[in-house]
Design a protein around this motif. Structure first.
Motif, short mmCIF file in Angstrom:
data_model
loop_
_atom_site.label_atom_id
_atom_site.label_comp_id
_atom_site.label_asym_id
_atom_site.label_seq_id
_atom_site.Cartn_x
_atom_site.Cartn_y
_atom_site.Cartn_z
N ASP A 50 0.81 -1.22 0.00
CA ASP A 50 0.00 0.00 0.00
C ASP A 50 0.85 1.27 0.00
O ASP A 50 0.43 2.32 -0.48
CB ASP A 50 -0.93 -0.02 1.22
CG ASP A 50 -2.03 1.02 1.11
OD1 ASP A 50 -2.62 1.14 0.01
OD2 ASP A 50 -2.30 1.70 2.13
N ALA A 51 2.07 1.20 0.53
CA ALA A 51 2.94 2.38 0.56
C ALA A 51 3.49 2.70 -0.83
O ALA A 51 4.00 3.79 -1.06
CB ALA A 51 4.08 2.17 1.54
N TRP A 52 3.40 1.75 -1.75
CA TRP A 52 3.87 1.98 -3.12
C TRP A 52 2.70 2.25 -4.05
O TRP A 52 2.67 3.24 -4.76
CB TRP A 52 4.67 0.77 -3.62
CG TRP A 52 6.04 0.75 -3.07
CD1 TRP A 52 6.46 0.15 -1.92
CD2 TRP A 52 7.19 1.38 -3.63
NE1 TRP A 52 7.80 0.37 -1.72
CE2 TRP A 52 8.27 1.11 -2.77
CE3 TRP A 52 7.42 2.13 -4.78
CZ2 TRP A 52 9.55 1.57 -3.02
CZ3 TRP A 52 8.70 2.58 -5.03
CH2 TRP A 52 9.74 2.32 -4.16
N ILE A 53 1.76 1.32 -4.09
CA ILE A 53 0.61 1.42 -4.99
C ILE A 53 -0.63 1.28 -4.10
O ILE A 53 -0.76 0.33 -3.37
CB ILE A 53 0.62 0.29 -6.04
CG1 ILE A 53 1.95 0.23 -6.79
CG2 ILE A 53 -0.55 0.42 -6.99
CD1 ILE A 53 2.26 1.40 -7.69
N GLY A 54 -1.53 2.20 -4.19
CA GLY A 54 -2.74 2.13 -3.38
C GLY A 54 -3.04 3.46 -2.73
O GLY A 54 -2.58 4.51 -3.18
N GLU A 55 -3.81 3.39 -1.64
CA GLU A 55 -4.23 4.63 -0.95
C GLU A 55 -3.04 5.46 -0.49
O GLU A 55 -3.06 6.68 -0.57
CB GLU A 55 -5.10 4.28 0.26
CG GLU A 55 -6.49 3.84 -0.11
CD GLU A 55 -7.33 3.58 1.13
OE1 GLU A 55 -7.12 4.28 2.15
OE2 GLU A 55 -8.16 2.68 1.07
N ASN A 56 -2.03 4.81 0.03
CA ASN A 56 -0.84 5.52 0.51
C ASN A 56 0.26 5.54 -0.55
O ASN A 56 1.43 5.73 -0.21
CB ASN A 56 -0.30 4.87 1.79
CG ASN A 56 -1.31 4.93 2.90
OD1 ASN A 56 -2.01 5.93 3.04
ND2 ASN A 56 -1.39 3.88 3.70
N GLY A 57 -0.10 5.33 -1.79
CA GLY A 57 0.87 5.27 -2.87
C GLY A 57 1.80 6.47 -2.87
O GLY A 57 1.36 7.61 -2.74
N GLY A 58 3.07 6.19 -2.98
CA GLY A 58 4.06 7.24 -3.00
C GLY A 58 4.73 7.47 -1.66
O GLY A 58 5.78 8.13 -1.59
N ALA A 59 4.16 6.92 -0.58
CA ALA A 59 4.74 7.12 0.74
C ALA A 59 6.14 6.51 0.82
O ALA A 59 7.05 7.10 1.42
CB ALA A 59 3.84 6.52 1.82
N ALA A 60 6.33 5.35 0.21
CA ALA A 60 7.64 4.69 0.23
C ALA A 60 8.67 5.51 -0.53
O ALA A 60 9.81 5.67 -0.09
CB ALA A 60 7.54 3.28 -0.35
N VAL A 61 8.28 6.04 -1.69
CA VAL A 61 9.20 6.87 -2.47
C VAL A 61 9.54 8.15 -1.71
O VAL A 61 10.69 8.57 -1.66
CB VAL A 61 8.61 7.19 -3.87
CG1 VAL A 61 9.40 8.27 -4.57
CG2 VAL A 61 8.57 5.95 -4.72
N THR A 62 8.53 8.75 -1.11
CA THR A 62 8.74 9.97 -0.33
C THR A 62 9.73 9.71 0.81
O THR A 62 10.66 10.50 1.01
CB THR A 62 7.41 10.50 0.22
OG1 THR A 62 6.54 10.76 -0.89
CG2 THR A 62 7.60 11.77 1.02
N GLY A 63 9.56 8.61 1.52
CA GLY A 63 10.48 8.26 2.60
C GLY A 63 11.88 8.00 2.09
O GLY A 63 12.87 8.45 2.69
N GLY A 94 5.70 11.88 -6.09
CA GLY A 94 5.98 10.59 -5.46
C GLY A 94 5.09 9.46 -5.94
O GLY A 94 5.55 8.35 -6.17
N LYS A 95 3.80 9.72 -6.12
CA LYS A 95 2.88 8.66 -6.56
C LYS A 95 3.24 8.16 -7.96
O LYS A 95 3.22 6.96 -8.21
CB LYS A 95 1.43 9.16 -6.55
CG LYS A 95 0.76 9.05 -5.23
CD LYS A 95 -0.73 9.30 -5.35
CE LYS A 95 -1.38 8.97 -4.03
NZ LYS A 95 -2.81 8.94 -4.10
N ILE A 96 3.54 9.09 -8.83
CA ILE A 96 3.90 8.71 -10.21
C ILE A 96 5.19 7.90 -10.22
O ILE A 96 5.27 6.86 -10.87
CB ILE A 96 4.04 9.97 -11.10
CG1 ILE A 96 2.69 10.67 -11.24
CG2 ILE A 96 4.61 9.62 -12.46
CD1 ILE A 96 2.77 12.06 -11.84
#
Length: 181
Positions: A50-63, A94-96
């Motif tokens: 979910d941190a990559w693709i999904g509701e929280n998408g982009g959170a992993a990239v941002t971190g 980040g999401k993209i």
């Protein structure tokens, strides 16, 4: 040796065997499957996270980007120009970038495992490895970069035990369009 105003240099037997001879395809198959499996596993994990693709998408990239930016402020692990790129281009999108990285890893893995457009898949895999290295992340990136670079060099035979054996002749290859004799 000169033909048609081109200079042709003889290739040494070792590199000719490794990069142009289908007898070396077994070696490239092992390397290709190893690198492909690592990329497939990484991409599969990301598209189901979910941190990559999904509701929280982009959170992993941002971190990840924030960690790289901290490294750039504290040491020379991340070059200043790359930190600027991360801060001004990747961080706001980040999401993209999460989508591109996750599905890019998955596609590189599938391409290498199936032996489909092996040289192109290996090129994009090495491009991602270099991007991670520029961001200050070592892990397996140097090894994967070296192996992917070798696969790019051996693209003519690296997919021999794969779909390239049938796909490349249909698509056409650079050497089939010219008569060098």
């Amino acid at each position: 040796m000169e033909k048609n105003n081109y200079i042709y240099m003889k290739e040494n037997p070792f590199s000719r065997f490794l990069l142009n001879d289908s007898r070396s395809a077994g070696l490239w198959l092992i390397i290709r499957l190893y690198v492909g499996f690592i990329w497939l596993k990484a991409g599969w994990g990301k598209i189901h996270n979910d941190a990559w693709i999904g509701e929280n998408g982009g959170a992993a990239v941002t971190g990840f980007v924030k960690g790289a930016l901290e490294k750039s402020a504290q040491s020379n692990d991340v070059a200043g120009w790359y930190a600027m790129f991360l801060e001004n281009v990747v961080l706001p999108n980040g999401k993209i970038f999460a989508f591109i990285v996750a599905y890019g890893e998955l596609l590189v893995g599938l391409g290498l495992i199936l032996g489909l457009l092996t040289g192109i898949a290996a090129f994009f895999g090495s491009f991602m490895n270099v991007s991670f290295l520029f961001a200050g992340t070592l892990s397996t990136n140097p090894l994967l970069f070296i192996l992917a670079t070798w696969l790019v060099l051996a693209w003519k035979v690296a997919g021999w035990y794969g779909l390239d054996r049938w796909v490349l002749p249909k698509l056409g290859t650079p050497w089939s369009k010219f008569d060098y004799e």
